[in-house]
Design an enzyme around this catalytic site. Structure first.
Site, mmCIF file in Angstrom:
data_model
loop_
_atom_site.group_PDB
_atom_site.id
_atom_site.type_symbol
_atom_site.label_atom_id
_atom_site.label_comp_id
_atom_site.label_asym_id
_atom_site.label_seq_id
_atom_site.Cartn_x
_atom_site.Cartn_y
_atom_site.Cartn_z
ATOM 1 N N GLU A 1 -3.666 5.985 17.171
ATOM 2 C CA GLU A 1 -2.204 5.867 17.193
ATOM 3 C C GLU A 1 -1.631 6.971 18.061
ATOM 4 O O GLU A 1 -2.091 8.118 17.988
ATOM 5 C CB GLU A 1 -1.646 6.026 15.786
ATOM 6 C CG GLU A 1 -2.030 4.917 14.856
ATOM 7 C CD GLU A 1 -1.221 4.998 13.575
ATOM 8 O OE1 GLU A 1 -0.169 4.355 13.509
ATOM 9 O OE2 GLU A 1 -1.629 5.746 12.671
ATOM 10 N N LYS B 1 0.845 -1.184 0.000
ATOM 11 C CA LYS B 1 0.000 0.000 0.000
ATOM 12 C C LYS B 1 0.887 1.242 0.000
ATOM 13 O O LYS B 1 2.045 1.111 0.402
ATOM 14 C CB LYS B 1 -0.970 -0.010 1.177
ATOM 15 C CG LYS B 1 -0.282 0.154 2.545
ATOM 16 C CD LYS B 1 -1.262 0.411 3.621
ATOM 17 C CE LYS B 1 -1.723 1.835 3.653
ATOM 18 N NZ LYS B 1 -0.953 2.731 4.524
ATOM 19 N N ASP C 1 -2.672 -5.644 2.682
ATOM 20 C CA ASP C 1 -3.174 -4.761 3.728
ATOM 21 C C ASP C 1 -2.758 -5.451 5.018
ATOM 22 O O ASP C 1 -3.324 -6.486 5.376
ATOM 23 C CB ASP C 1 -4.701 -4.638 3.659
ATOM 24 C CG ASP C 1 -5.213 -3.662 4.700
ATOM 25 O OD1 ASP C 1 -4.680 -3.672 5.832
ATOM 26 O OD2 ASP C 1 -6.116 -2.889 4.393
ATOM 27 N N HIS C 2 -1.755 -4.934 5.690
ATOM 28 C CA HIS C 2 -1.180 -5.725 6.783
ATOM 29 C C HIS C 2 -2.162 -5.938 7.931
ATOM 30 O O HIS C 2 -1.990 -6.830 8.742
ATOM 31 C CB HIS C 2 0.162 -5.156 7.256
ATOM 32 C CG HIS C 2 0.066 -3.950 8.130
ATOM 33 N ND1 HIS C 2 -0.138 -2.689 7.629
ATOM 34 C CD2 HIS C 2 0.136 -3.793 9.473
ATOM 35 C CE1 HIS C 2 -0.171 -1.823 8.626
ATOM 36 N NE2 HIS C 2 -0.009 -2.466 9.762
ATOM 37 N N LYS D 1 -3.759 10.257 14.411
ATOM 38 C CA LYS D 1 -2.380 10.219 14.904
ATOM 39 C C LYS D 1 -2.269 11.146 16.108
ATOM 40 O O LYS D 1 -3.120 12.014 16.319
ATOM 41 C CB LYS D 1 -1.424 10.697 13.811
ATOM 42 C CG LYS D 1 -1.403 9.795 12.591
ATOM 43 C CD LYS D 1 0.008 9.403 12.224
ATOM 44 C CE LYS D 1 0.063 8.562 10.985
ATOM 45 N NZ LYS D 1 0.105 7.120 11.246
ATOM 46 N N LYS E 1 -3.022 -9.432 10.626
ATOM 47 C CA LYS E 1 -2.960 -9.437 12.094
ATOM 48 C C LYS E 1 -3.814 -10.602 12.597
ATOM 49 O O LYS E 1 -4.965 -10.768 12.179
ATOM 50 C CB LYS E 1 -3.480 -8.113 12.666
ATOM 51 C CG LYS E 1 -2.522 -6.947 12.430
ATOM 52 C CD LYS E 1 -3.038 -5.692 13.108
ATOM 53 C CE LYS E 1 -2.269 -4.457 12.672
ATOM 54 N NZ LYS E 1 -0.994 -4.265 13.345
ATOM 55 N N LYS F 1 -1.996 4.005 21.712
ATOM 56 C CA LYS F 1 -2.183 3.148 20.536
ATOM 57 C C LYS F 1 -3.228 2.110 20.921
ATOM 58 O O LYS F 1 -3.073 1.391 21.919
ATOM 59 C CB LYS F 1 -0.868 2.455 20.189
ATOM 60 C CG LYS F 1 -0.974 1.571 18.958
ATOM 61 C CD LYS F 1 0.399 1.053 18.540
ATOM 62 C CE LYS F 1 0.313 0.122 17.348
ATOM 63 N NZ LYS F 1 0.050 0.810 16.085
ATOM 64 N N ASP G 1 -4.656 7.111 4.151
ATOM 65 C CA ASP G 1 -3.625 6.333 4.835
ATOM 66 C C ASP G 1 -4.229 5.189 5.663
ATOM 67 O O ASP G 1 -3.643 4.116 5.744
ATOM 68 C CB ASP G 1 -2.806 7.258 5.744
ATOM 69 C CG ASP G 1 -1.609 6.557 6.354
ATOM 70 O OD1 ASP G 1 -0.853 5.921 5.591
ATOM 71 O OD2 ASP G 1 -1.436 6.640 7.590
ATOM 72 N N HIS H 1 -7.227 -0.096 6.009
ATOM 73 C CA HIS H 1 -7.345 -0.830 7.273
ATOM 74 C C HIS H 1 -8.744 -0.759 7.892
ATOM 75 O O HIS H 1 -9.321 -1.770 8.276
ATOM 76 C CB HIS H 1 -6.324 -0.310 8.291
ATOM 77 C CG HIS H 1 -4.926 -0.227 7.752
ATOM 78 N ND1 HIS H 1 -4.411 -1.149 6.881
ATOM 79 C CD2 HIS H 1 -3.920 0.669 7.962
ATOM 80 C CE1 HIS H 1 -3.156 -0.836 6.576
ATOM 81 N NE2 HIS H 1 -2.842 0.269 7.225
HETATM 82 C C1 BG6 Z 1 0.236 2.044 7.891
HETATM 83 C C2 BG6 Z 1 0.061 3.542 7.817
HETATM 84 O O1 BG6 Z 1 -0.439 1.413 6.843
HETATM 85 O O2 BG6 Z 1 -0.295 1.574 9.119
HETATM 86 C C3 BG6 Z 1 0.721 4.223 9.001
HETATM 87 O O3 BG6 Z 1 0.627 4.015 6.622
HETATM 88 C C4 BG6 Z 1 0.243 3.619 10.294
HETATM 89 O O4 BG6 Z 1 0.490 5.616 8.987
HETATM 90 C C5 BG6 Z 1 0.353 2.107 10.265
HETATM 91 O O5 BG6 Z 1 1.039 4.148 11.345
HETATM 92 C C6 BG6 Z 1 -0.296 1.492 11.490
HETATM 93 O O6 BG6 Z 1 -0.026 0.128 11.526
HETATM 94 P P1 BG6 Z 1 -0.010 -0.650 12.902
HETATM 95 O O7 BG6 Z 1 0.206 -2.077 12.503
HETATM 96 O O8 BG6 Z 1 1.114 -0.081 13.715
HETATM 97 O O9 BG6 Z 1 -1.338 -0.392 13.544
#
Ligand code: BG6
Length: 504
Positions: free
Chosen positions: A230, A162, A191-192, A340, A196, A345, A249, A254
């Protein structure tokens, strides 16, 4: 020669943009961990391509530092040495066609025979299309059948990081460019969040049990909240972030993926397309979001960050209220927020159930029973909490809400949760695309987000609210909830409950 398990076809992972952060912090540590756990297919090698003048050994040394940091005490230097022999480096400039030929020659040399290939785009997004075009021009994206008696397909896959596009039009154009070279079944859009463990568990929780699904609908659910908070600010990524903002973003990918997992219908099987059909179907049912149901905000001090325009209106926080127009969810609001520089978090999905229809207890006027709340904590304290009412012992009719809790770490141990990239890389190597976005899903998500972006950029855009770093966001987001008589539930499982019944 027929390949057997003891003599499997080798695989080369080619990483474009291999000198970047992602390779060092995520990809190689994840591959090393899979290797340590003996889960990496046999004969996997990694070839990194970037502009820096590294030797193979420089590249390995650099990656070792990342793997060490990631693995902590579990780092095994001996094992790293054997793993590192699988890492190779090719110097190349992505805008120079001859450098791709150099890469191709190097691949031929080290592969020496039939090999599967996973191309990984870890570059800046501007290089996605050029790289794909070159792979097409060199004819190294096409799948074929291994020569000889073996009928094995020599697969070619591509993983795309992404951001996948900047808006609907650019995502469509990127999809077209990719489809000119690769078939959809070869494409893995990351999409990480889908990798998870706790996000994957949403489907197991919903469809691997019988007691939740019957109440997972408009008859019992009052509303759903999805929070991705975050504590970090934009930091060194301001150059990218100031162009993107929180909707592109975090929401386009996500948050909408989490929404899809919570709201989708059960697929008939766990097959990649069956699962992705349902994810896309529910996104298609999202009603266009109206500007009155949005809050856009920026943390105080954002414009002073290096590489942010001094008069930037880029939102670093958003809250959206949306509805899903289908049989299951008609009339149930979904509130999504992310930002942010917030107080902590915390990624959490809250399902707030309706209150009991009739209260038979003798409560003072105005007191309402606390609703049942199911909280799916995606991170950092991964787990599931169910809040329910209980009678306070030795009281007449006093009630209090208590928690039934599940924590991954206490049930499965500290090591239980692998990094998302481990799972995603393994799935891409094994050809399982369930946890990756499909072209129609990406475009559907952009369609939803584009309309909000456009309304925020129009002359009658809602004002940009300012919030204090370290807070839970702007008061406007609380007002969005308060208008509907609701409040945000804050901090996984730690929700403060209003309206508890008083001592009697
Ligand atoms: C990314 C965003 O895809 O995901 C970042 O570009 C964000 O801005 C991050 O900080 C958050 O990922 P995680 O796994 O830390 O929640």
């Amino acid at each position: 020669m027929k390949q057997t398990d003891s003599n499997p076809i080798p695989t080369t992972i080619v990483i474009f943009g291999a000198s970047g952060d992602l390779t060092q912090r995520k990809l190689v540590p994840a591959l090393f961990n899979l290797y340590r756990k003996n889960r990496l297919p046999a004969n996997v090698r990694v070839v990194g391509l970037a502009r820096r003048p590294y030797s193979h050994d420089d590249f390995r040394d650099r990656l070792r530092a990342g793997a060490e940091r990631f693995a902590g005490d579990a780092f095994d230097p001996g094992l790293w040495e054997t793993f590192a022999q699988r890492l190779w480096y090719v110097r190349g400039d992505l805008s120079v066609p001859a450098d791709y030929e150099g890469l191709q020659a190097f691949l031929r040399e080290i592969e020496g025979g039939p090999t599967h290939r996973l191309y990984y785009l870890a570059t800046a997004p501007t290089f996605y299309e050029p790289v794909v075009k070159r792979l097409g021009a060199l004819d190294i994206a096409r799948e074929s059948t291994a020569e000889g008696a073996s009928a094995d397909v020599l697969w070619r896959r591509i993983v795309v990081e992404k951001p996948f596009g900047h808006d609907l039009a650019s995502a469509q154009s990127l999809n077209r460019a990719i489809h000119a070279v690769f078939n959809e079944h070869q494409v893995y859009r990351i999409d990480h969040y889908l990798g998870k463990e706790t996000a994957q568990n949403i489907l197991f929780f919903r469809f691997g049990n019988t007691i939740f699904e019957p109440v997972w609908n408009r008859r019992y659910v009052d509303h759903v909240q999805i929070t991705v908070a975050e504590s970090v600010d934009v930091g060194h990524r301001a150059g990218y972030y100031d162009q993107a903002g929180v909707l592109r973003d975090m929401f386009q990918n996500h948050l909408l993926q989490l929404l899809a997992l919570v709201a989708m219908e059960p697929p008939a099987s766990f097959d990649a397309d069956a699962v992705r059909n349902e994810r896309v179907k529910v996104l298609r049912a999202v009603r266009p979001i109206t500007p009155e149901d949005t809050v856009c905000a920026q943390y105080r001090g954002y414009c002073e960050a290096p590489r942010v325009a001094p008069d930037s209106r880029t939102p670093t926080y958003a809250a959206l209220k949306l509805f899903i127009d289908n049989w299951r969810w008609q009339g149930v609001p979904f509130y999504l927020r992310s930002g942010k520089a917030l107080t902590q978090k915390s990624t959490e999905i809250v399902i707030e159930f309706q209150r009991p229809p009739h209260v038979m207890f003798d409560l003072p006027p105005g007191y309402r029973l606390t609703p049942n709340i199911l909280s799916l904590c995606i991170q950092p304290d991964e787990g599931i909490h169910l809040k329910f009412q209980t009678k306070v012992p030795d009281s007449a009719q006093e009630m209090r809400s208590v928690d039934m809790e599940f924590h991954y770490r206490s049930s499965f141990g500290d090591e239980a949760l692998p990094d998302a990239y481990e799972r995603l890389l393994l799935d891409a190597l094994n050809g399982d695309a369930s946890l990756f976005a499909r072209s129609d899903g990406i475009e559907m998500a952009w369609r939803l987000i584009d309309s909000v972006v456009q309304s925020w950029e129009s002359p009658d855009a809602p004002p940009l609210a300012i919030y204090e770093p370290g807070s839970w966001g702007p008061t406007e987001a609380d007002e969005l909830m308060a208008r509907d008589g609701r409040t945000w539930r804050e901090g996984c499982g730690e929700h403060k409950m209003e309206g508890e019944s008083p001592p009697t």
